[in-house]
Design a protein around this motif. Structure first.
Motif, PDB file in Angstrom:
ATOM      1  N   SER A   1      20.799 -23.190 -11.521  1.00 47.39           N
ATOM      2  CA  SER A   1      19.432 -23.015 -12.007  1.00 47.39           C
ATOM      3  C   SER A   1      18.567 -24.229 -11.672  1.00 47.39           C
TER       4      SER A   1
ATOM      5  N   ASN B   1      12.035 -37.010 -11.428  1.00 44.85           N
ATOM      6  CA  ASN B   1      13.290 -36.277 -11.465  1.00 44.85           C
ATOM      7  C   ASN B   1      14.346 -36.985 -10.640  1.00 44.85           C
TER       8      ASN B   1
ATOM      9  N   LEU C   1      32.062 -32.194 -17.363  1.00 44.97           N
ATOM     10  CA  LEU C   1      31.313 -31.442 -18.370  1.00 44.97           C
ATOM     11  C   LEU C   1      32.243 -30.587 -19.217  1.00 44.97           C
TER      12      LEU C   1
ATOM     13  N   ARG D   1      33.209 -27.797 -13.197  1.00 45.44           N
ATOM     14  CA  ARG D   1      32.701 -28.530 -14.360  1.00 45.44           C
ATOM     15  C   ARG D   1      33.742 -29.491 -14.919  1.00 45.44           C
TER      16      ARG D   1
ATOM     17  N   PHE E   1      22.952 -27.777  -9.755  1.00 44.76           N
ATOM     18  CA  PHE E   1      23.195 -26.598 -10.579  1.00 44.76           C
ATOM     19  C   PHE E   1      22.567 -25.351  -9.967  1.00 44.76           C
TER      20      PHE E   1
ATOM     21  N   ALA F   1      18.169 -26.973 -12.707  1.00 51.01           N
ATOM     22  CA  ALA F   1      18.233 -27.918 -13.827  1.00 51.01           C
ATOM     23  C   ALA F   1      17.314 -29.110 -13.633  1.00 51.01           C
ATOM     24  N   LEU F   2      16.158 -28.893 -13.033  1.00 49.17           N
ATOM     25  CA  LEU F   2      15.189 -29.991 -12.922  1.00 49.17           C
ATOM     26  C   LEU F   2      14.581 -30.244 -14.294  1.00 49.17           C
ATOM     27  N   TYR F   3      14.201 -31.507 -14.540  1.00 43.50           N
ATOM     28  CA  TYR F   3      13.555 -31.818 -15.810  1.00 43.50           C
ATOM     29  C   TYR F   3      12.106 -31.357 -15.707  1.00 43.50           C
ATOM     30  N   PRO F   4      11.711 -30.333 -16.480  1.00 43.93           N
ATOM     31  CA  PRO F   4      10.416 -29.690 -16.232  1.00 43.93           C
ATOM     32  C   PRO F   4       9.216 -30.585 -16.532  1.00 43.93           C
ATOM     33  N   HIS F   5       9.421 -31.615 -17.351  1.00 44.16           N
ATOM     34  CA  HIS F   5       8.284 -32.451 -17.751  1.00 44.16           C
ATOM     35  C   HIS F   5       8.115 -33.655 -16.840  1.00 44.16           C
ATOM     36  N   MET F   6       8.954 -33.772 -15.815  1.00 45.69           N
ATOM     37  CA  MET F   6       8.864 -34.941 -14.930  1.00 45.69           C
ATOM     38  C   MET F   6       8.439 -34.490 -13.532  1.00 45.69           C
TER      39      MET F   6
ATOM     40  N   ARG G   1      17.967 -35.188  -5.910  1.00 41.58           N
ATOM     41  CA  ARG G   1      18.322 -35.915  -7.116  1.00 41.58           C
ATOM     42  C   ARG G   1      19.776 -36.406  -7.043  1.00 41.58           C
TER      43      ARG G   1
ATOM     44  N   PHE H   1      15.384 -40.508 -12.110  1.00 37.18           N
ATOM     45  CA  PHE H   1      15.861 -40.610 -13.496  1.00 37.18           C
ATOM     46  C   PHE H   1      17.199 -41.351 -13.616  1.00 37.18           C
ATOM     47  N   ALA H   2      18.163 -40.957 -12.795  1.00 34.73           N
ATOM     48  CA  ALA H   2      19.490 -41.575 -12.906  1.00 34.73           C
ATOM     49  C   ALA H   2      19.416 -43.072 -12.640  1.00 34.73           C
TER      50      ALA H   2
ATOM     51  N   MET I   1      25.870 -33.531  -9.306  1.00 34.26           N
ATOM     52  CA  MET I   1      26.031 -32.079  -9.358  1.00 34.26           C
ATOM     53  C   MET I   1      24.698 -31.388  -9.118  1.00 34.26           C
TER      54      MET I   1
END
Lengths: 325, 377
Positions: B84, B96, B53, B48, B82, B86-91, B147, B99-100, B80
């Motif tokens: 978990s 996803n 981060l 991190r 992750f 760390a996907l954006y759940p609403h996309m 991603r 996004f960047a 990075m």
């Protein structure tokens, strides 16, 4: 009898009665109606378990039907009768309502309230929740903002009467105006805008509610999604509006609709601040004007309010259930 | 596509609690470096810090020769993955991955091309319009990898990417990551895991982190064959290497050792100096290097208390010499249930016998070796 003593007895009888009902109803069911012994013990346990939920729900269902379901039908029928309740006049009360300019004003004002109060309370609540999240003294700020929730609407109105007082020695608004050389005025008599001055009171109260719920929702967002967005190059605004807010949209809708329903019920603020004068009437306070004087008309207003609230209510419940899943 | 250089990097929380110190690493372009270590060793923290981060509280981090200590994460050229996901759940999957690039203000055509290319690489074409919640764990992890590919970073960072997957999927995804690395030989990857198998199979070099520092850096087989300390020796390999007490009785090109606790005399290929004569040492032998013997120059003999027959191998757990000692473990190929309760003599070939003096391997006696001062397991 001493009123304190009376109050204590009421509490003991009330709480004791509730506990007693559940305890003894359960006991009777298990011991005497379907005893868990004898040749049919297994079957009796199953049957008792099927009856138990209904037994425990009975007091709530009984009270709800008596005080909510019955009045809905009762009010509707009453709204079809004349002022004295002696003569059936069909939809006469409703036709009268829609012809009354005071009702139209109240309806329009109420529309403004529904538009502004939930939006502002939710927005400010969200803002405060986000801003206080990482602050060392954030919890103190939150407690202060939450405090108005503990005040009754009438109490809050009294506080704001001081804020809005026309005397610059009392009202802070006029104190500021006079300081800058303007003339003192009564904010509650400024046409049209006085509605918004009243709304401020409810926003002030409800921001705390929105903040608490949304703050919990914001904390529930997985931190990694925020970190991933930071690595993806999102700035704090983009993180907030494109990553955080969409993830708590369900909660925002629940908060929004809950406040909307509340707005359609509040009459105390208008009642205590202006008494509905200066074109500040809203539906609940308009209803209060007729209550006990023309119950036919008052119940008709109540019914209009119910019909307006119903769709919001359904949406609220649907969203809340989705959130709980 | 870049090299990384960490110089005296350290991490201190609140000015007093030091979790990492003296981290010096040179990572070349195209390497796949794996950070392993017992839990709480700071391996994720170090990752991190490289990602940006976590703040680097001391030392210097260079990516491509440029000091990036104070460069925001998005400008370090890293991506990075992750644990978990760390996907954006609403996309949707597509959003996803895009996004960047959207944030960076790339054109729609450019974004589509990058997303489609990454999706093809990871067999995600059919899922592009789904939400993450409609995907399985393995698919979600592939989206997370996609991603990062879309951004075409200089350095890929993986933070325990497989630990949320079930065992079978973990193996499959591990192989996918290895294949991905082969497709992108130029990319530098840093991978954090607590799973030794992942470390051994994926890494070009492994960094063993423990007790806030680097215990050893080297290729997987170097760590296995030439651990620099008893810590690394016991950390790499499962079951852990046996450490037997003994002393040096013959020095030179090879070392002759006399073992305490039910042991005889054996030879190690480790060289030693004349002044080592009589020095107390720890003799390390991996369970899988032990063989049964009748000869007099055995390494250990004891009573087998428990046998675990796994089919291809049998694990022998010997009676402990003291309650707080670890039992000596032998790993013999084939099925040997009959050895339970028997007195068994074991030995090992000289090139499989490791010698540690003061917990440091004789092979590394002239180097500075960091001893973590914690238990490997």
């Amino acid at each position: 009898m001493n009123p304190i003593f009376q109050g204590l007895i009421t509490i003991v009888v009330g709480v004791g009665g509730c506990v007693g009902y559940f305890y003894f109803a359960n006991l009777i069911l298990d011991r005497f109606i379907f005893p868990a012994k004898g040749p049919e013990a297994g079957r009796n346990i199953n049957r008792a378990n099927q009856v138990r939920p209904w037994l425990f729900l009975f007091p709530a269902m009984f009270a709800l039907s008596l005080y909510l379901v019955y009045p809905v039908f009762g009010s509707f029928i009453r709204s079809l009768y004349n002022r004295a309740g002696t003569e059936f006049i069909g939809f006469g009360n409703y036709l009268n309502l829609f012809g009354d300019s005071a009702f139209q004003t109240a309806f329009f004002n109420n529309f403004l309230w529904v538009l502004v109060v939930p939006a502002m309370a939710t927005f400010l609540g969200l803002l405060v929740a986000q801003l206080t999240d990482r602050l060392a003294w954030g919890n103190i700020a939150k407690s202060l903002i939450f405090m108005p929730m503990a005040i009754s609407f009438v109490g809050a109105s009294l506080i704001w009467r001081f804020v809005y007082a026309a005397d610059p020695d009392i009202g802070i608004i006029n104190a500021i105006r006079v300081y800058f050389g303007a003339e003192a005025l009564d904010p509650l008599q400024v046409p049209f805008w006085n509605n918004f001055f009243l709304m401020v009171i409810l926003i002030w109260i409800q921001t705390g509610f929105a903040m608490v719920i949304l703050s919990a929702a914001l904390r529930g967002i997985p931190e990694e999604t925020v970190e991933a967005a930071i690595i993806d190059g999102a700035n704090p605004f983009q993180v907030f509006f494109r990553i955080k807010v969409p993830q708590i949209m369900g909660t925002i809708v629940v908060v929004w609709t809950t406040i909307t329903i509340l707005v359609l019920k509040v009459f105390d603020i208008v009642y205590a601040m202006t008494g509905g004068n200066f074109d500040t009437e809203i539906l609940p306070s308009y209803m209060m004007d007729f209550m006990f004087r023309d119950d036919g008309r008052a119940t008709a207003v109540a019914f209009v309010i119910m019909i307006v609230v119903l769709p919001v209510m359904i949406w609220n419940i649907v969203q809340a259930r989705k959130e709980m899943r | 596509m870049a090299d990384l250089k960490l110089t005296d990097v350290e991490k201190t929380y609140g000015g007093t609690v030091q979790v990492l110190r003296d981290i010096n690493l040179d990572i070349d372009q195209g390497e796949l470096i794996v950070f392993v270590g017992p839990s709480g060793c700071g391996k994720s923290t170090l990752l991190r810090m490289i990602a940006g981060l976590e703040k680097i509280t001391g030392g210097e981090l260079q990516i491509d020769g440029q000091v990036v200590n104070d460069v925001p994460p998005s400008e370090r050229g890293i991506a990075m993955v992750f644990q978990s996901y760390a996907l954006y759940p609403h996309m949707t999957v597509r959003d996803n991955m895009a996004f960047a690039l959207k944030i960076a203000g790339k054109s729609k055509a450019e974004i589509d091309e990058a997303v489609n290319a990454a999706a093809a690489k990871l067999q995600l074409e059919n899922f592009l319009d789904r939400l993450p919640k409609a995907l399985s764990g393995g698919q979600r992890q592939r989206v997370a990898i996609g991603r990062s590919i879309v951004r075409d970073p200089k350095v890929y960072l993986f933070d325990e990417p497989l630990s949320n997957l079930d065992a079978a999927l973990r193996v499959a995804t591990r192989i996918e990551i290895a294949q991905l690395k082969e497709q992108m030989p130029e990319s530098t990857m840093i991978y954090v895991t607590h799973d030794q198998v992942e470390a051994m199979t994926l890494a070009s070099r492994i960094v063993v982190l423990a007790g806030g520092g680097v215990a050893q850096v080297g290729s997987p087989l170097t760590l296995y064959e030439k651990p620099n300390s008893t810590f690394v020796a016991q950390f790499i390999g499962s079951p852990a290497m046996n450490l037997l007490g003994g002393k040096i009785v013959g020095t030179g090109e090879t070392t002759t050792l006399e073992l305490e606790e039910g042991g005889g005399t054996i030879t190690s290929h480790y060289p030693s100096k004349p002044e080592d004569m009589g020095a107390p040492v720890k003799v390390g032998i991996r369970p899988e290097d032990m063989t049964e013997t009748d000869a007099n120059d055995f390494a250990y003999h004891g009573t087998v208390e428990i046998t675990e027959a796994l089919g291809e191998v049998t694990l022998l757990y010997f009676q402990k010499s003291a309650p707080d000692h670890d039992p000596v473990i032998g790993k013999l190929s084939g099925i040997h249930k009959e050895l339970r309760g028997q007195d068994v003599k074991l030995t090992a070939a000289p090139e499989k016998v490791h010698v540690f003096k003061d917990d440091i391997s004789l092979l590394y006696r002239d180097e500075t070796v960091f001893l973590p001062g914690v238990q490997p397991h």
